[in-house]
Motif scaffolding. Structure first.
Motif, short mmCIF file in Angstrom:
data_model
loop_
_atom_site.label_atom_id
_atom_site.label_comp_id
_atom_site.label_asym_id
_atom_site.label_seq_id
_atom_site.Cartn_x
_atom_site.Cartn_y
_atom_site.Cartn_z
N PRO A 1 -6.50 0.61 -6.25
CA PRO A 1 -5.15 0.01 -6.36
C PRO A 1 -4.03 1.04 -6.50
O PRO A 1 -2.89 0.75 -6.20
CB PRO A 1 -5.24 -0.87 -7.60
N ASN B 1 -9.82 -4.66 2.47
CA ASN B 1 -9.20 -4.52 1.14
C ASN B 1 -7.70 -4.23 1.19
O ASN B 1 -7.07 -4.05 0.15
CB ASN B 1 -9.89 -3.41 0.35
N LYS C 1 -7.70 -2.94 -2.59
CA LYS C 1 -8.34 -3.59 -3.75
C LYS C 1 -9.31 -2.64 -4.45
O LYS C 1 -9.48 -2.69 -5.66
CB LYS C 1 -9.09 -4.85 -3.29
#
Length: 340
Positions: free
Chosen positions: A274, A221, A271
């Motif tokens: 954030p 991520n 991700k």
């Protein structure tokens, strides 16, 4: 018998003596900060004792509530929070308290009010309590103008405005690391005396380190600069040896090692999170303050961490902190990404 060495061993620099020495350099001082610090130290001693006997006292396990972050509260979390709230209020030197465990800030009643705002995480890394990994308390202190009615804005200040920051690590020994804006000093609790003794004077982080510390479980991520930096740590192109990965998952323990040995601690945005995961006021700011005072750097991916202006008391931010040269490398990667 070496009497000189024995005399040296009995001349102990305790944290109380250290703070009083610092206070004497400011003739205008009324001792308010010294009193506040002594209450924080007492809170740390209390929590250290509770952590050490947690298994015996059945303090391990869930308290059956969740805190403002949605994390299940451990019994020790609840106890530690109460200890610090009571210690800070009874000092008579605080006006606003912000704790990770409480949704709202605590405003001290006028009769007990002082000029300091304290932000703290009473027990950081508490998911590690049951397996005996080092955990700790993190705190930062702001001063507000005398005679001002405290408002929440008084604590929503950039980290560079802090007058002091520190953490207390409860591990194989109990270590309190403190900066009042003139370098960083480490004190270790001597259980036989019940006193914190100066054991790490004037801590300076190495300019470059051999260790990187990050949760690689989140790698899929990550953004580009973080992924490139970690790749560079593992497979350096310049002929240098690869960096070693060390990650405990307890911020106090990971930052403590980084401070003493050098290297970099990363908790980037990704991700899934954030805005990053660590809280600005009582995790990012105090640790960034200590790093800068020790000669290192702290960076959010966009700016110097201590320049951040928080808008909420439980705001989160990415953070990269540690040795000066190591943080420079990650800054360069973010700068290159921004120019694309």
């Amino acid at each position: 018998m070496d009497h000189a060495a024995d005399a040296h061993r009995t001349d102990l620099m305790t944290i109380t003596r250290y703070v009083l020495n610092e206070q004497s350099k400011h003739p205008e001082s009324r001792g308010d900060f010294t009193i506040l610090l002594s209450h924080i130290v007492l809170g740390c001693k209390f929590v250290c004792t509770a952590v050490n006997k947690a298994g015996l006292a059945k303090l391990i396990g869930l308290a059956g509530e969740t805190n403002v972050q949605g994390e299940e509260q451990k019994k020790l979390d609840v106890l530690s929070n109460e200890v610090f709230i009571k210690a800070l209020v009874s000092s008579g030197r605080t006006c606003i308290l912000v704790s990770e465990e409480d949704e709202e800030a605590t405003f001290v009643e006028p009769a007990l009010r002082g000029k300091y705002c304290v932000v703290f995480d009473p027990l950081d890394g508490s998911s590690n309590i049951d397996c005996g990994v080092s955990i700790g308390t993190i705190f930062g202190i702001y001063a507000i103008k005398d005679g001002v009615d405290p408002k929440i804005e008084d604590v929503l200040q950039p980290g560079k405005n802090m007058v002091a920051a520190g953490y207390c690590m409860y591990g194989s020994s109990c270590t309190l690391v403190l900066s009042t804006g003139k370098g960083v000093n480490g004190f270790t609790l001597d259980p036989s005396l019940g006193e914190f003794i100066l054991t790490h004077p004037d801590i300076k982080i190495p300019k470059k380190g051999k260790i990187y510390s990050v949760n690689e479980g989140n790698a899929k991520n990550w953004d580009g600069p973080t992924a490139k930096y970690v790749e560079k740590c593992k497979y350096p192109q310049d002929g240098l040896p690869a960096k070693s990965l060390r990650y405990i998952g307890s911020m106090v323990a990971d930052v403590h090692r980084t401070l003493l040995y050098g290297g970099i601690f990363l908790y980037p945005a990704d991700k899934k999170s954030p805005n990053g995961k660590l809280r600005v006021l009582y995790e990012v700011f105090p640790m960034s303050y200590l790093m800068e005072q020790a000669g290192g750097q702290a960076f959010t991916g966009k700016q110097r961490a201590l320049d951040l202006l928080p808008t909420k008391i439980h705001e989160r931010s990415p953070i990269f902190l540690g040795s000066y040269d190591d943080v420079e490398e990650i800054k360069a990667l973010y700068a290159a990404e921004g120019q694309k």
